[in-house]
Design a protein around this motif. Structure first.
Motif, PDB file in Angstrom:
ATOM      1  N   UNK A   1       7.577   7.841 -16.159  1.00  0.00           N
ATOM      2  CA  UNK A   1       6.793   6.633 -15.897  1.00  0.00           C
ATOM      3  C   UNK A   1       7.240   5.968 -14.597  1.00  0.00           C
ATOM      4  N   UNK A   2       8.558   5.872 -14.386  1.00  0.00           N
ATOM      5  CA  UNK A   2       9.072   5.241 -13.182  1.00  0.00           C
ATOM      6  C   UNK A   2       8.684   6.028 -11.937  1.00  0.00           C
ATOM      7  N   UNK A   3       8.682   7.368 -12.041  1.00  0.00           N
ATOM      8  CA  UNK A   3       8.294   8.176 -10.894  1.00  0.00           C
ATOM      9  C   UNK A   3       6.848   7.904 -10.496  1.00  0.00           C
ATOM     10  N   UNK A   4       5.933   7.865 -11.482  1.00  0.00           N
ATOM     11  CA  UNK A   4       4.530   7.591 -11.172  1.00  0.00           C
ATOM     12  C   UNK A   4       4.355   6.159 -10.667  1.00  0.00           C
ATOM     13  N   UNK A   5       5.137   5.227 -11.203  1.00  0.00           N
ATOM     14  CA  UNK A   5       5.064   3.845 -10.732  1.00  0.00           C
ATOM     15  C   UNK A   5       5.496   3.753  -9.272  1.00  0.00           C
ATOM     16  N   UNK A   6       6.594   4.428  -8.922  1.00  0.00           N
ATOM     17  CA  UNK A   6       7.079   4.399  -7.543  1.00  0.00           C
ATOM     18  C   UNK A   6       6.067   5.052  -6.605  1.00  0.00           C
ATOM     19  N   UNK A   7       5.467   6.175  -7.032  1.00  0.00           N
ATOM     20  CA  UNK A   7       4.457   6.824  -6.193  1.00  0.00           C
ATOM     21  C   UNK A   7       3.237   5.929  -6.008  1.00  0.00           C
ATOM     22  N   UNK A   8       2.861   5.202  -7.051  1.00  0.00           N
ATOM     23  CA  UNK A   8       1.720   4.300  -6.934  1.00  0.00           C
ATOM     24  C   UNK A   8       2.025   3.166  -5.946  1.00  0.00           C
ATOM     25  N   UNK A   9       3.198   2.551  -6.066  1.00  0.00           N
ATOM     26  CA  UNK A   9       3.569   1.471  -5.148  1.00  0.00           C
ATOM     27  C   UNK A   9       3.705   2.011  -3.726  1.00  0.00           C
ATOM     28  N   UNK A  10       4.247   3.224  -3.588  1.00  0.00           N
ATOM     29  CA  UNK A  10       4.362   3.829  -2.259  1.00  0.00           C
ATOM     30  C   UNK A  10       2.985   4.036  -1.635  1.00  0.00           C
ATOM     31  N   UNK A  11       1.991   4.418  -2.449  1.00  0.00           N
ATOM     32  CA  UNK A  11       0.629   4.569  -1.934  1.00  0.00           C
ATOM     33  C   UNK A  11       0.084   3.232  -1.446  1.00  0.00           C
ATOM     34  N   UNK A  12       0.335   2.161  -2.198  1.00  0.00           N
ATOM     35  CA  UNK A  12      -0.110   0.833  -1.761  1.00  0.00           C
ATOM     36  C   UNK A  12       0.557   0.445  -0.446  1.00  0.00           C
ATOM     37  N   UNK A  13       1.875   0.686  -0.349  1.00  0.00           N
ATOM     38  CA  UNK A  13       2.584   0.382   0.890  1.00  0.00           C
ATOM     39  C   UNK A  13       1.997   1.165   2.067  1.00  0.00           C
ATOM     40  N   UNK A  14       1.739   2.451   1.842  1.00  0.00           N
ATOM     41  CA  UNK A  14       1.247   3.288   2.931  1.00  0.00           C
ATOM     42  C   UNK A  14      -0.165   2.918   3.351  1.00  0.00           C
ATOM     43  N   UNK A  15      -1.028   2.610   2.384  1.00  0.00           N
ATOM     44  CA  UNK A  15      -2.405   2.244   2.720  1.00  0.00           C
ATOM     45  C   UNK A  15      -2.445   0.960   3.527  1.00  0.00           C
ATOM     46  N   UNK A  16      -1.636  -0.017   3.130  1.00  0.00           N
ATOM     47  CA  UNK A  16      -1.664  -1.336   3.773  1.00  0.00           C
ATOM     48  C   UNK A  16      -0.508  -1.518   4.748  1.00  0.00           C
ATOM     49  N   UNK A  17       0.034  -0.417   5.280  1.00  0.00           N
ATOM     50  CA  UNK A  17       1.216  -0.525   6.148  1.00  0.00           C
ATOM     51  C   UNK A  17       0.938  -1.414   7.352  1.00  0.00           C
ATOM     52  N   UNK A  18      -0.197  -1.193   8.016  1.00  0.00           N
ATOM     53  CA  UNK A  18      -0.499  -1.993   9.214  1.00  0.00           C
ATOM     54  C   UNK A  18      -0.694  -3.465   8.861  1.00  0.00           C
ATOM     55  N   UNK A  19      -1.380  -3.721   7.748  1.00  0.00           N
ATOM     56  CA  UNK A  19      -1.592  -5.113   7.345  1.00  0.00           C
ATOM     57  C   UNK A  19      -0.272  -5.784   6.980  1.00  0.00           C
ATOM     58  N   UNK A  20       0.623  -5.048   6.326  1.00  0.00           N
ATOM     59  CA  UNK A  20       1.922  -5.614   5.962  1.00  0.00           C
ATOM     60  C   UNK A  20       2.727  -5.952   7.215  1.00  0.00           C
TER      61      UNK A  20
END
Length: 395
Positions: free
Chosen positions: A198-217
């Motif tokens: 569960x933690x692995x999928x959670x980290x991958x999901x958050x990493x996807x959010x970070x990567x998608x919005x990297x420029x905005x962040x």
């Protein structure tokens, strides 16, 4: 006479600085207050940073005249990752299972071979070998009982057979006493595995959010920096990126190369449990210095058990891998700017492990690289002449 608005003008930049400083302090306070849950998000940020070059390259591709969106690029990378995990399971996991089963069989066979006669034979040979080096230690029953005078008087007596018998009895009692806890242990193991998945999928999901919005962040955090310091912040961010790209991406690349070369050497010299040992070497290579040393010890010991020449050969092979890593891979993959002094690496590893265990050791070197980049930039900012003169290499 100055207008009141003109008199208040110099106070405006100071007021903005105080507000922005308070915002940074608030962010630091929140991270410190919730430090126990920061690690998964730090892992997600590292994954997002790790795949950033691939995402940027994929988004430059065009389909029907349109660039590929970032979220599509991330899905492609994740699909390749899970395909690699699947191939690993179908190709290597059966090999690992067979090697673990072989270890169990060899262990049971060795335990069954420890008959009293065989133990006494081993003890007698050990007595003779120790006696040749002037160590009068009695291990066999005959020497302990005083019937063996061939070695003279003994200075120290150990009944090896009785020692092994007592150890086996204590182990049997321990297993019987804890037999009722097998169900609870199994539940904890299953629960731990499910929580890890569960933690692995959670980290991958958050990493996807970070990567998608990297420029905005990045744009958002740039608004927390005063305009007068924007150029300095850009230079500092560039130094941090140059340092982290070598430490994070370079270490992962070297880890894979190290594991592949180790597997080739183990198969080439016919060392037992080659796939298991190569997997351990690959995983431990993520931890610089200590990881490679720890993973090399069982490889050399198992090879020595099969013969001195094989042990020496595999030791030379491992030394060759580390020499290749130190003198070719590190400069080419990590680069000079990303290299950190071994003393700082060792200190960060010990500090990370003492604070957060194995997870802290994995994050220790990236955090140290970030700190060194900031520290060195501040040093050059305070001593401008160093930036223009022949600057000594950063630690």
């Amino acid at each position: 006479m100055l207008h009141p608005d003109e008199a208040m003008a110099p106070a405006e930049p100071r007021k903005r600085l105080i507000i922005l400083a308070c915002l940074w302090v608030a962010i630091a306070g929140v991270l410190f207050a919730f430090r126990s849950v920061v690690m998964p998000f730090a892992g997600a940020a590292l994954i997002a940073y790790l795949v950033q070059p691939l995402v940027a390259r994929i988004t430059r591709w065009k389909v029907a005249g349109r660039p590929i969106p970032r979220w599509v690029a991330i899905l492609l990378i994740y699909a390749l990752f899970f395909l690699g995990v699947y191939l690993f399971f179908i190709a290597l996991v059966p090999q690992l299972y067979r090697e673990l089963a072989r270890i169990s069989r060899d262990g049971l066979a060795f335990a069954h071979s420890l008959t009293p006669e065989y133990v006494q034979s081993l003890a007698h040979r050990a007595e003779e070998w120790l006696g040749n080096y002037g160590l009068p230690i009695a291990l066999s029953n005959r020497a302990v009982e005083g019937t063996d005078a061939s070695l003279g008087g003994f200075g120290f007596e150990v009944d090896l057979a009785q020692l092994l018998k007592d150890a086996a009895e204590r182990l049997s009692v321990l297993v019987q006493e804890n037999l009722g806890n097998i169900v609870n242990v199994s539940k904890r193991i299953i629960g731990g595995v499910l929580a890890s998945v569960f933690m692995m999928f959670f980290i991958l999901m958050v990493a996807a959010f970070f990567s998608i919005d990297a420029n905005a962040i990045l744009r958002y955090f740039s608004t927390l920096i005063p305009a007068s310091y924007a150029a300095d912040a850009a230079l500092l961010l560039e130094r941090i990126d140059r340092s982290l790209s070598g430490v994070v991406r370079g270490q992962v690349t070297i880890c894979l190369v190290n594991g592949a070369l180790t597997a080739i050497g183990l198969l080439l010299f016919g060392v037992k449990f080659a796939f298991l040992l190569a997997t351990i070497a690959t995983l431990f290579s993520l931890i610089p210095i200590f990881g490679t040393i720890i993973s090399s010890v069982p490889i050399v010991l198992i090879a020595l058990a099969e013969g001195f020449q094989k042990g020496l050969a595999i030791l030379l092979w491992i030394i060759g891998i580390h020499a290749l890593e130190a003198y070719f891979l590190n400069p080419k993959i990590m680069g000079q700017a990303a290299r950190i002094h071994p003393v700082i690496v060792a200190f960060s590893l010990i500090a990370g492990e003492s604070l957060y265990g194995l997870v802290g050791a994995l994050f220790a070197v990236p955090v140290a690289a970030l700190f060194v980049a900031c520290f060195d930039y501040a040093r050059l900012k305070a001593q401008p002449r160093l930036a223009t003169s022949s600057e000594p290499p950063a630690p």
